[in-house]
Design a protein around this motif. Structure first.
Motif, short mmCIF file in Angstrom:
data_model
loop_
_atom_site.label_atom_id
_atom_site.label_comp_id
_atom_site.label_asym_id
_atom_site.label_seq_id
_atom_site.Cartn_x
_atom_site.Cartn_y
_atom_site.Cartn_z
N GLN A 42 41.62 28.43 45.93
CA GLN A 42 41.41 27.10 45.38
C GLN A 42 42.54 26.18 45.85
O GLN A 42 43.66 26.32 45.39
CB GLN A 42 41.40 27.16 43.85
CG GLN A 42 41.08 25.86 43.22
CD GLN A 42 41.52 25.75 41.77
OE1 GLN A 42 41.09 24.88 41.07
NE2 GLN A 42 42.38 26.63 41.31
N ARG A 45 47.13 24.41 49.08
CA ARG A 45 48.50 24.89 48.85
C ARG A 45 48.58 26.41 48.90
O ARG A 45 49.63 26.99 49.18
CB ARG A 45 49.05 24.33 47.53
CG ARG A 45 48.53 25.05 46.32
CD ARG A 45 48.75 24.38 44.99
NE ARG A 45 47.67 24.72 44.09
CZ ARG A 45 47.58 25.85 43.42
NH1 ARG A 45 48.52 26.76 43.53
NH2 ARG A 45 46.55 26.10 42.64
N VAL A 94 38.87 35.48 38.88
CA VAL A 94 39.20 34.07 38.65
C VAL A 94 39.12 33.79 37.16
O VAL A 94 38.14 34.17 36.51
CB VAL A 94 38.19 33.19 39.41
CG1 VAL A 94 38.34 31.75 39.03
CG2 VAL A 94 38.32 33.37 40.92
N PHE A 96 40.66 30.75 34.01
CA PHE A 96 41.56 29.65 33.59
C PHE A 96 41.14 29.15 32.23
O PHE A 96 39.94 29.04 31.95
CB PHE A 96 41.52 28.49 34.61
CG PHE A 96 42.31 27.29 34.14
CD1 PHE A 96 43.69 27.27 34.25
CD2 PHE A 96 41.66 26.20 33.54
CE1 PHE A 96 44.43 26.17 33.80
CE2 PHE A 96 42.38 25.12 33.08
CZ PHE A 96 43.76 25.10 33.21
N GLY A 191 44.83 46.31 31.71
CA GLY A 191 45.95 46.07 30.81
C GLY A 191 46.82 44.96 31.38
O GLY A 191 46.54 44.44 32.46
N ALA A 192 47.87 44.61 30.65
CA ALA A 192 48.72 43.49 31.08
C ALA A 192 49.46 43.81 32.37
O ALA A 192 50.05 44.88 32.52
CB ALA A 192 49.71 43.16 29.97
P1 NAP Z 1 46.31 35.31 39.47
O1 NAP Z 1 46.95 36.05 40.57
O2 NAP Z 1 46.97 34.04 39.03
O3 NAP Z 1 44.78 35.03 39.87
C1 NAP Z 1 43.97 34.10 39.19
C2 NAP Z 1 43.18 33.37 40.26
O4 NAP Z 1 42.18 32.51 39.69
C3 NAP Z 1 44.08 32.48 41.11
O5 NAP Z 1 43.86 32.75 42.48
C4 NAP Z 1 43.59 31.08 40.72
O6 NAP Z 1 43.79 30.12 41.72
C5 NAP Z 1 42.12 31.36 40.52
N1 NAP Z 1 41.43 30.21 39.95
C6 NAP Z 1 41.67 29.57 38.76
N2 NAP Z 1 40.83 28.51 38.64
C7 NAP Z 1 40.04 28.50 39.76
C8 NAP Z 1 38.99 27.65 40.23
N3 NAP Z 1 38.55 26.60 39.51
N4 NAP Z 1 38.42 27.94 41.43
C9 NAP Z 1 38.84 28.99 42.16
N5 NAP Z 1 39.83 29.82 41.78
C10 NAP Z 1 40.44 29.57 40.60
O7 NAP Z 1 46.21 36.20 38.16
P2 NAP Z 1 45.50 37.62 37.85
O8 NAP Z 1 46.19 38.14 36.66
O9 NAP Z 1 45.41 38.44 39.08
O10 NAP Z 1 44.06 37.16 37.38
C11 NAP Z 1 42.87 37.64 37.98
C12 NAP Z 1 41.86 38.03 36.92
O11 NAP Z 1 42.36 39.17 36.22
C13 NAP Z 1 41.58 36.97 35.86
O12 NAP Z 1 40.19 36.99 35.54
C14 NAP Z 1 42.39 37.46 34.68
O13 NAP Z 1 41.90 36.98 33.44
C15 NAP Z 1 42.18 38.96 34.84
N6 NAP Z 1 43.10 39.81 34.08
C16 NAP Z 1 44.45 39.71 34.25
C17 NAP Z 1 45.29 40.54 33.51
C18 NAP Z 1 46.79 40.44 33.65
O14 NAP Z 1 47.51 40.88 32.75
N7 NAP Z 1 47.30 39.89 34.73
C19 NAP Z 1 44.77 41.48 32.62
C20 NAP Z 1 43.38 41.58 32.48
C21 NAP Z 1 42.56 40.74 33.23
P3 NAP Z 1 44.98 29.02 41.46
O15 NAP Z 1 46.26 29.78 41.54
O16 NAP Z 1 44.77 28.03 42.54
O17 NAP Z 1 44.73 28.44 40.09
#
Ligand code: NAP
Length: 266
Positions: A42, A45, A94, A96, A191-192
């Motif tokens: 997205q 940048r 993805v 947010f 998990g986290a």
């Molecule tokens: P991450 O690296 O920040 O990835 C989240 C991604 O979502 C980023 O690339 C972000 O892009 C993208 N995104 C947000 N809004 C968007 C939009 N409108 N269009 C396209 N892309 C968009 O964090 P992550 O933890 O790996 O998250 C990935 C998934 O894992 C999420 O569904 C999250 O809820 C899930 N999850 C995470 C955890 C954890 O603890 N980390 C645990 C369970 C589940 P931008 O950076 O440009 O916003």
């Protein structure tokens, strides 16, 4: 030796922001097994980070797409079709929700914030699967990322928990619709893990250390463990019979019914 050869397979990975992203944890074993991958990001940048990260992969495709914009998604999947001809795997990673929804009590959720969280974090799976399905002419597999807050109350998650509940229900309905086409749809409930998205959630640091201490394995999970489960669910060789499912990779945290005070564990 048991080996997985994914040469000739193609995948679209949505949601790699940097090397810590859970999507990157799934993309690596897929690429190592020989699959050719496209990555959607997205905003411009993020492109330099993705270029660096994917430099070692064989002919990666980097494509800009905002999941809240139908025209942008149409362009993304048309580019994937033009370059790959077909699609075997879709990784949807993805999510947010506006910062205020993590900070205020759930009771105070505003309509606009509800809609934003649902749109980016849940509807985007439906919108992406709908466009991916016609490209999955030889069958395929879709994996999304969820979290325990879909099923239980996790303080601060609020609107994101509700969006993840919608996401998990969507997984089941999509799996039902796409099953006859040989397309499987599943969620990895992780998990986290310390990623950009997680760190932006107020109270995440406390939640991360508590989850590590309280889980059955007495530790947090790793990005590689998420990648391993993702790979298993994507490939028919490992996860062929699984669809419509949410599987936890959280060191057993989700299955504990009661946490005893420190010192009184049996
Ligand atoms: P991450 O690296 O920040 O990835 C989240 C991604 O979502 C980023 O690339 C972000 O892009 C993208 N995104 C947000 N809004 C968007 C939009 N409108 N269009 C396209 N892309 C968009 O964090 P992550 O933890 O790996 O998250 C990935 C998934 O894992 C999420 O569904 C999250 O809820 C899930 N999850 C995470 C955890 C954890 O603890 N980390 C645990 C369970 C589940 P931008 O950076 O440009 O916003």
């Amino acid at each position: 030796m048991y080996s997985i050869d994914l040469s000739g397979k193609t995948g679209l990975v949505m949601g790699v922001a940097n090397q810590r992203s859970l999507a990157w944890g799934i993309a690596q074993p897929l690429a190592q097994a020989g699959a050719r991958l496209a990555f959607s990001y997205q905003g411009e940048r993020l492109k330099p980070t993705l270029e660096k990260l994917t430099a070692e992969l064989s002919s990666p495709l980097l494509l800009e797409a905002d999941v809240t914009d139908d025209a942008s998604l149409d362009r993304l999947f048309e580019q994937v079709r033009a370059e790959f001809g077909k699609l075997d795997y879709l990784i949807h990673s993805v999510a947010f929700a506006p910062a205020v929804t993590f900070e205020k009590p759930f009771l105070e959720t505003e309509r606009a914030d509800w809609i934003t969280a649902m749109d980016v974090s849940a509807y985007s799976l439906v919108a992406s699967a709908r466009r991916a399905a016609p490209l999955m002419s030889e069958g395929g597999s879709i994996v999304t990322l969820s979290y325990l807050a879909a099923e239980r109350v996790v303080p601060h998650y609020n609107m994101m928990g509700v969006a993840k509940a919608a996401l998990e229900a969507s997984v089941r309905y999509l799996a039902y619709d796409l099953g006859p086409k040989g397309v499987r749809v599943n969620a990895v409930s992780a998990g986290a893990v310390r990623t950009i998205a997680a760190r932006s959630i107020s109270g995440f640091a406390d939640l991360y250390s508590a989850a590590g201490e309280m889980s059955m394995l007495k530790r947090n999970i790793t990005q590689e463990e998420v990648g391993g489960l993702g790979l298993a669910l994507l490939t028919d060789q490992l996860g062929g019979g699984i669809t419509g499912e949410t599987i936890y990779v959280d060191a057993g945290f989700h299955a504990i019914g009661l946490f005893l005070p420190k010192g009184s564990e049996g």
